[in-house]
Write a protein that holds these residues in place. Structure first.
Motif, mmCIF file in Angstrom:
data_model
loop_
_atom_site.group_PDB
_atom_site.id
_atom_site.type_symbol
_atom_site.label_atom_id
_atom_site.label_comp_id
_atom_site.label_asym_id
_atom_site.label_seq_id
_atom_site.Cartn_x
_atom_site.Cartn_y
_atom_site.Cartn_z
ATOM 1 N N VAL A 17 0.827 -1.213 0.000
ATOM 2 C CA VAL A 17 0.000 0.000 0.000
ATOM 3 C C VAL A 17 0.860 1.262 0.000
ATOM 4 O O VAL A 17 0.623 2.195 -0.765
ATOM 5 C CB VAL A 17 -0.951 -0.006 1.220
ATOM 6 N N ILE A 18 1.873 1.283 0.868
ATOM 7 C CA ILE A 18 2.718 2.475 0.968
ATOM 8 C C ILE A 18 3.523 2.671 -0.296
ATOM 9 O O ILE A 18 3.684 3.796 -0.791
ATOM 10 C CB ILE A 18 3.637 2.373 2.201
ATOM 11 N N GLY A 19 4.046 1.581 -0.833
ATOM 12 C CA GLY A 19 4.742 1.676 -2.114
ATOM 13 C C GLY A 19 6.194 2.091 -2.014
ATOM 14 O O GLY A 19 7.032 1.592 -2.754
ATOM 15 N N ALA A 20 6.527 3.013 -1.122
ATOM 16 C CA ALA A 20 7.909 3.472 -0.980
ATOM 17 C C ALA A 20 8.777 2.313 -0.519
ATOM 18 O O ALA A 20 8.348 1.459 0.240
ATOM 19 C CB ALA A 20 7.990 4.629 0.006
ATOM 20 N N ARG A 21 10.020 2.300 -0.984
ATOM 21 C CA ARG A 21 10.876 1.157 -0.710
ATOM 22 C C ARG A 21 12.170 1.533 0.014
ATOM 23 O O ARG A 21 13.123 0.766 -0.001
ATOM 24 C CB ARG A 21 11.241 0.451 -2.023
ATOM 25 N N SER A 22 12.237 2.692 0.636
ATOM 26 C CA SER A 22 13.460 3.070 1.340
ATOM 27 C C SER A 22 13.596 2.238 2.600
ATOM 28 O O SER A 22 12.611 1.709 3.138
ATOM 29 C CB SER A 22 13.433 4.561 1.690
ATOM 30 N N LEU A 23 14.826 2.116 3.110
ATOM 31 C CA LEU A 23 15.058 1.343 4.317
ATOM 32 C C LEU A 23 14.320 1.940 5.508
ATOM 33 O O LEU A 23 13.865 1.216 6.397
ATOM 34 C CB LEU A 23 16.560 1.266 4.612
ATOM 35 N N GLU A 24 14.207 3.271 5.538
ATOM 36 C CA GLU A 24 13.511 3.928 6.646
ATOM 37 C C GLU A 24 12.026 3.562 6.655
ATOM 38 O O GLU A 24 11.449 3.320 7.721
ATOM 39 C CB GLU A 24 13.680 5.442 6.556
ATOM 40 N N VAL A 25 11.421 3.509 5.481
ATOM 41 C CA VAL A 25 10.011 3.129 5.404
ATOM 42 C C VAL A 25 9.825 1.665 5.785
ATOM 43 O O VAL A 25 8.882 1.310 6.499
ATOM 44 C CB VAL A 25 9.456 3.398 3.987
ATOM 45 N N ILE A 26 10.736 0.810 5.324
ATOM 46 C CA ILE A 26 10.680 -0.604 5.697
ATOM 47 C C ILE A 26 10.796 -0.761 7.209
ATOM 48 O O ILE A 26 10.058 -1.532 7.832
ATOM 49 C CB ILE A 26 11.798 -1.386 4.990
ATOM 50 N N ALA A 27 11.727 -0.026 7.824
ATOM 51 C CA ALA A 27 11.894 -0.087 9.280
ATOM 52 C C ALA A 27 10.637 0.403 9.995
ATOM 53 O O ALA A 27 10.234 -0.160 11.024
ATOM 54 C CB ALA A 27 13.102 0.738 9.703
ATOM 55 N N LEU A 28 10.003 1.462 9.462
ATOM 56 C CA LEU A 28 8.777 1.984 10.069
ATOM 57 C C LEU A 28 7.672 0.936 10.010
ATOM 58 O O LEU A 28 6.964 0.705 11.006
ATOM 59 C CB LEU A 28 8.345 3.254 9.338
ATOM 60 N N ILE A 29 7.521 0.286 8.872
ATOM 61 C CA ILE A 29 6.486 -0.743 8.723
ATOM 62 C C ILE A 29 6.725 -1.886 9.707
ATOM 63 O O ILE A 29 5.802 -2.336 10.400
ATOM 64 C CB ILE A 29 6.470 -1.276 7.277
ATOM 65 N N ILE A 30 7.970 -2.337 9.800
ATOM 66 C CA ILE A 30 8.286 -3.448 10.706
ATOM 67 C C ILE A 30 8.094 -3.029 12.156
ATOM 68 O O ILE A 30 7.532 -3.775 12.966
ATOM 69 C CB ILE A 30 9.727 -3.926 10.464
ATOM 70 N N GLY A 31 8.545 -1.824 12.502
ATOM 71 C CA GLY A 31 8.418 -1.345 13.873
ATOM 72 C C GLY A 31 6.967 -1.236 14.322
ATOM 73 O O GLY A 31 6.629 -1.587 15.467
ATOM 74 N N VAL A 32 6.106 -0.782 13.428
ATOM 75 C CA VAL A 32 4.687 -0.639 13.771
ATOM 76 C C VAL A 32 4.037 -2.002 13.992
ATOM 77 O O VAL A 32 3.115 -2.127 14.818
ATOM 78 C CB VAL A 32 3.953 0.151 12.663
ATOM 79 N N THR A 33 4.512 -3.026 13.287
ATOM 80 C CA THR A 33 3.918 -4.357 13.472
ATOM 81 C C THR A 33 4.432 -5.058 14.730
ATOM 82 O O THR A 33 3.805 -6.011 15.198
ATOM 83 C CB THR A 33 4.220 -5.266 12.265
ATOM 84 N N MET A 34 5.541 -4.586 15.300
ATOM 85 C CA MET A 34 6.137 -5.280 16.445
ATOM 86 C C MET A 34 5.763 -4.685 17.801
ATOM 87 O O MET A 34 6.092 -5.274 18.835
ATOM 88 C CB MET A 34 7.676 -5.276 16.325
#
Length: 279
Positions: free
Chosen positions: A137-154
């Protein structure tokens, strides 16, 4: 007294052989990730077409891939990516989980039911599904966005531990004394309660770093990671097609993921045993 406690902590931690293994593997991950530009023998993106699919040798200890890139250099730089995402995602989950969990534990009657329902809703959905949907959904693929997605799920796991510790510690005498001295709710939570519950939070955070590394590798394996970053999951994806005649392209990244995550988990278990904490 504090110095004696620190010595006792390290003595108990180093007495366990498995904890030494965990510390060693975690230290190797940190060293590789921090000093990758200085210790990698080659540029991880350098294509040496005359050395395509070279098996492990003195010149290329981990071999080369389909584009002639040095696998050892790419694994070292992959450690940098994994360490960055793992630490950043854990920091994000700590910020969210400790904030929500502490408030829910302190204001137990009003906020705790809301917190528990939010945590239950998120925990009812498998993390991998949340990660894939959020990344798509977010689409962006930067490491910071990936970290944000993972952090929110944990955050629910850390949040539950924070809530439990706050509920336990807030009934102790020194908290009542601080309240009688006129300390506000914020000061009581952040200055008196949380510092006394840092042990369990440290253990959960340590284990979450390993979980974040696996999550980042999984997203990269599925093509949802940062395409510009050197990632262990991405290396496995690229190496699967050539595994029959170049198995090292999959074996070494897989071993890197296993070693890093296993080392961190062993270290987390050792910390739990050393601090004598129940989660």
């Amino acid at each position: 007294m504090a110095e004696r406690k620190r010595r006792g902590f390290w003595s108990r931690l180093l007495h366990n052989r498995l904890s030494i293994v965990g510390l060693t593997l975690t230290a190797l991950l940190v060293i590789a990730g921090t000093f990758a530009p200085f210790i990698a023998p080659y540029d991880p993106t350098e294509m040496m077409f005359s050395d395509v699919f070279r098996p492990p040798s003195l010149a290329f200890p981990f071999g080369t891939d389909s584009l002639g890139r040095d696998m050892l250099s790419r694994i070292i730089w992959g450690a940098r990516t994994s360490l960055y995402v793992g630490v950043l995602a854990t920091a994000i989950s700590l910020l969210i989980g400790v904030t929500f969990g502490s408030l829910a534990g302190y204001f137990q009657r009003t906020l705790s039911p809301v917190f528990m329902r939010l945590a239950d809703i998120q925990l009812s959905v498998p993390d991998v599904v949340l990660l894939i949907v959020a990344a798509t959904v977010i689409g962006a693929r930067s490491l910071e966005v990936i970290a944000l997605i993972i952090g929110v799920t944990m955050w629910p796991s850390i949040g539950r531990v924070a809530r439990s510790k706050v509920m336990d510690i807030k009934t102790r005498d020194f908290v009542d004394a601080a309240r009688m001295a006129g300390a506000g709710h914020g000061r009581i939570i952040w200055r008196h309660i949380l510092p006394n519950g840092v042990g369990p939070l440290l253990i959960v955070a340590t284990l979450d770093v390993g979980s974040a590394i696996v999550a980042e590798a999984g997203l990269s394996f599925l093509g949802l990671g940062d395409p510009t970053a050197v990632s262990w999951g991405q290396m496995i994806t690229q190496g699967i097609e050539d595994m029959t005649y170049a198995p090292w392209c999959v074996i070494f990244p897989g071993l890197a993921i296993f070693s890093a995550v296993w080392g961190i988990n062993v270290l987390g278990d050792a910390l739990r045993d050393t601090l004598d904490v129940e989660l």
